[in-house]
Design a protein around this motif. Structure first.
Motif, PDB file in Angstrom:
ATOM      1  N   LEU A 276      34.073  36.571  51.317  1.00 28.31           N
ATOM      2  CA  LEU A 276      34.583  36.861  49.964  1.00 28.31           C
ATOM      3  C   LEU A 276      34.735  38.374  49.765  1.00 28.31           C
ATOM      4  CD1 LEU A 276      32.732  34.385  47.543  1.00 28.31           C
ATOM      5  CD2 LEU A 276      34.971  34.160  48.571  1.00 28.31           C
ATOM      6  N   ARG A 277      33.781  39.116  50.316  1.00 23.01           N
ATOM      7  CA  ARG A 277      33.830  40.573  50.188  1.00 23.01           C
ATOM      8  C   ARG A 277      34.905  41.162  51.114  1.00 23.01           C
ATOM      9  NH1 ARG A 277      32.803  44.806  46.838  1.00 23.01           N
ATOM     10  NH2 ARG A 277      32.392  46.691  48.025  1.00 23.01           N
ATOM     11  N   GLU A 278      34.896  40.709  52.370  1.00 24.86           N
ATOM     12  CA  GLU A 278      35.767  41.290  53.399  1.00 24.86           C
ATOM     13  C   GLU A 278      37.237  40.923  53.195  1.00 24.86           C
ATOM     14  OE1 GLU A 278      36.134  43.758  56.730  1.00 24.86           O
ATOM     15  OE2 GLU A 278      34.408  43.382  55.466  1.00 24.86           O
ATOM     16  N   GLU A 279      37.486  39.634  52.917  1.00 28.76           N
ATOM     17  CA  GLU A 279      38.872  39.149  52.821  1.00 28.76           C
ATOM     18  C   GLU A 279      39.484  39.362  51.438  1.00 28.76           C
ATOM     19  OE1 GLU A 279      40.684  37.877  55.412  1.00 28.76           O
ATOM     20  OE2 GLU A 279      38.967  38.431  56.653  1.00 28.76           O
ATOM     21  N   LEU A 280      38.686  39.125  50.396  1.00 27.98           N
ATOM     22  CA  LEU A 280      39.241  39.178  49.039  1.00 27.98           C
ATOM     23  C   LEU A 280      38.815  40.413  48.255  1.00 27.98           C
ATOM     24  CD1 LEU A 280      38.842  35.432  47.969  1.00 27.98           C
ATOM     25  CD2 LEU A 280      40.784  36.533  49.057  1.00 27.98           C
ATOM     26  N   LYS A 281      37.925  41.215  48.866  1.00 27.11           N
ATOM     27  CA  LYS A 281      37.423  42.448  48.213  1.00 27.11           C
ATOM     28  C   LYS A 281      36.788  42.149  46.861  1.00 27.11           C
ATOM     29  CE  LYS A 281      39.299  44.803  51.599  1.00 27.11           C
ATOM     30  NZ  LYS A 281      38.680  44.355  52.821  1.00 27.11           N
ATOM     31  N   ASN A 282      36.160  40.955  46.737  1.00 27.47           N
ATOM     32  CA  ASN A 282      35.463  40.620  45.494  1.00 27.47           C
ATOM     33  C   ASN A 282      34.253  41.529  45.296  1.00 27.47           C
ATOM     34  OD1 ASN A 282      35.975  37.051  45.962  1.00 27.47           O
ATOM     35  ND2 ASN A 282      37.222  38.477  44.798  1.00 27.47           N
ATOM     36  N   SER A 283      33.915  41.793  44.036  1.00 23.65           N
ATOM     37  CA  SER A 283      32.747  42.642  43.762  1.00 23.65           C
ATOM     38  C   SER A 283      31.476  41.842  44.046  1.00 23.65           C
ATOM     39  CB  SER A 283      32.752  43.091  42.300  1.00 23.65           C
ATOM     40  OG  SER A 283      32.451  41.980  41.463  1.00 23.65           O
ATOM     41  N   PHE A 284      30.375  42.542  44.335  1.00 21.48           N
ATOM     42  CA  PHE A 284      29.120  41.844  44.638  1.00 21.48           C
ATOM     43  C   PHE A 284      28.605  41.042  43.447  1.00 21.48           C
ATOM     44  CE2 PHE A 284      28.865  45.195  48.044  1.00 21.48           C
ATOM     45  CZ  PHE A 284      28.992  44.307  49.112  1.00 21.48           C
ATOM     46  N   PRO A 285      28.691  41.574  42.197  1.00 23.58           N
ATOM     47  CA  PRO A 285      28.266  40.737  41.053  1.00 23.58           C
ATOM     48  C   PRO A 285      29.099  39.456  40.946  1.00 23.58           C
ATOM     49  CG  PRO A 285      28.406  43.039  40.398  1.00 23.58           C
ATOM     50  CD  PRO A 285      28.993  42.955  41.769  1.00 23.58           C
ATOM     51  N   PHE A 286      30.428  39.560  41.212  1.00 20.70           N
ATOM     52  CA  PHE A 286      31.294  38.372  41.165  1.00 20.70           C
ATOM     53  C   PHE A 286      30.841  37.356  42.213  1.00 20.70           C
ATOM     54  CE2 PHE A 286      34.846  35.967  42.941  1.00 20.70           C
ATOM     55  CZ  PHE A 286      35.399  35.384  41.805  1.00 20.70           C
ATOM     56  N   ILE A 287      30.563  37.844  43.434  1.00 14.09           N
ATOM     57  CA  ILE A 287      30.140  36.943  44.531  1.00 14.09           C
ATOM     58  C   ILE A 287      28.837  36.252  44.150  1.00 14.09           C
ATOM     59  CG2 ILE A 287      29.392  36.833  46.955  1.00 14.09           C
ATOM     60  CD1 ILE A 287      31.321  39.266  47.456  1.00 14.09           C
ATOM     61  N   GLY A 288      27.890  37.034  43.590  1.00 13.08           N
ATOM     62  CA  GLY A 288      26.611  36.449  43.167  1.00 13.08           C
ATOM     63  C   GLY A 288      26.816  35.330  42.161  1.00 13.08           C
ATOM     64  N   ARG A 289      27.721  35.573  41.190  1.00 11.43           N
ATOM     65  CA  ARG A 289      27.998  34.554  40.157  1.00 11.43           C
ATOM     66  C   ARG A 289      28.593  33.294  40.762  1.00 11.43           C
ATOM     67  NH1 ARG A 289      29.692  39.066  37.220  1.00 11.43           N
ATOM     68  NH2 ARG A 289      31.910  38.597  37.559  1.00 11.43           N
ATOM     69  N   ARG A 290      29.465  33.444  41.770  1.00  5.25           N
ATOM     70  CA  ARG A 290      30.098  32.275  42.424  1.00  5.25           C
ATOM     71  C   ARG A 290      29.041  31.369  43.061  1.00  5.25           C
ATOM     72  NH1 ARG A 290      35.332  30.549  41.851  1.00  5.25           N
ATOM     73  NH2 ARG A 290      34.698  29.164  43.513  1.00  5.25           N
ATOM     74  N   PHE A 291      27.943  32.006  43.519  1.00  2.22           N
ATOM     75  CA  PHE A 291      26.889  31.230  44.189  1.00  2.22           C
ATOM     76  C   PHE A 291      25.737  30.968  43.224  1.00  2.22           C
ATOM     77  CE2 PHE A 291      29.468  32.735  47.595  1.00  2.22           C
ATOM     78  CZ  PHE A 291      29.404  31.735  48.558  1.00  2.22           C
TER      79      PHE A 291
END
Length: 313
Positions: A276-291
């Protein structure tokens, strides 16, 4: 005989020859893995044919893993487990294709485990193929994994340009046709990952030649192969990445999104976060929320852990 050997398949080819000459005593089990369309089934069937030719009295059986599973299910349903087991125990060379499909099927794995042991202890040859190495087949019993890893593991990788050229020319020769060097070079340069697709491209040119009574030149070749090469651009989304990772590791999407600390879930979850970070450049807070609302520090830790491993390897 028409099998083209290159750096991408030298090891499985050499192992296949050794096994077909002396089944049960070298490289047992033989585990061959590689991507779709790279010739795994071709190698397996060639071993079987050679074994039949060299050892007339030996019983050789080739079976796709899904057929093996349906045989187990049928034997259970019809109370025929003993005849089923007896049939497999008399085999001298057992070849099972796409063994990764046994993942998650506990009863089939259990029966295969017992058959494997009987055959192995009696120096009977076992040959398996998969689209991934044993350690990457999730939901596979550890005792089976260790047996798969106890023999010879050989991978078929993607053929290089020269090998792709050789494959095209060999296939053309088999079909008694010939095309210009630039046509072969064009096909070999645009189709890189799949031998089956190389053959498919060649077949299109052959059909054109038969219908039009003339050989396709480079421009016609480009037109004929346009549909084959132009796959629609796939838009990647966080949901698709999570789906893809879950599918690869034989998990449900919801497993990845739970707070489970099980090793078999933590690792895939870290990989999904990394992607999610590498391919989509999502922010870490966004990634945390997704999980499931995990803290952003968990996402940072996961990303760095996977990144470190990739750099190390």
């Amino acid at each position: 005989d028409s099998f083209v050997v290159g750096p991408f398949n030298e090891l499985p080819h050499a192992a296949a020859i050794a096994v077909s000459k002396n089944p049960g005593f070298v490289y047992n089990p033989l585990f061959i893995y590689g991507g779709v369309g790279l010739g795994k089934t071709h190698v397996l069937q060639a071993i079987g044919n050679e074994a039949v030719k060299n050892f007339k009295k030996k019983k050789v059986k080739y079976v796709p893993s899904e057929k093996f599973t349906s045989e187990v299910v049928s034997a259970i349903r019809n109370h025929q487990m003993e005849p089923f087991k007896s049939k497999y125990r008399t085999i001298d060379v057992l070849i099972i294709d796409d063994i990764q499909f046994l993942a998650g099927k506990e009863k089939t794995q259990e029966e295969f485990f017992h058959i494997f042991n009987v055959l192995y202890e009696n120096n009977k040859q076992i040959i398996l193929s998969s689209d991934r190495p044993p350690k990457a087949i999730h939901a596979l019993a550890e005792r089976l994994r260790s047996r798969f890893e106890g023999g010879m593991i050989a991978d078929i990788s993607i053929p290089d340009f020269e090998t792709r050229m050789a494959i095209l020319k060999t296939k053309a020769q088999e079909k008694k046709v010939d095309f210009s060097e630039e046509v072969y070079q064009y096909i070999a340069s645009v189709i890189q990952k799949n031998i089956r697709e190389l053959e498919g491209a060649l077949n299109r040119l052959i059909i054109y030649q038969k219908l039009n009574n003339q050989k396709p030149d480079l421009e016609i070749t480009k037109t004929l192969l346009k549909n084959l090469l132009s796959s629609p651009t796939k838009i990647t989304t966080p949901k698709k990445i999570i789906q893809m990772v879950a599918e690869f590791y034989d998990l449900k999407e919801k497993d990845l999104l739970t707070s489970s600390r099980k090793k078999e879930i933590v690792r895939p979850r870290q990989i999904a976060m990394y992607l999610l970070r590498e391919e989509l450049k999502n922010s870490f807070p966004f990634i945390g929320r997704r999980f499931n609302g995990k803290d952003h520090t968990t996402a940072i830790h996961s990303y760095r852990k996977v990144l470190k491993e990739l750099e190390k390897n």
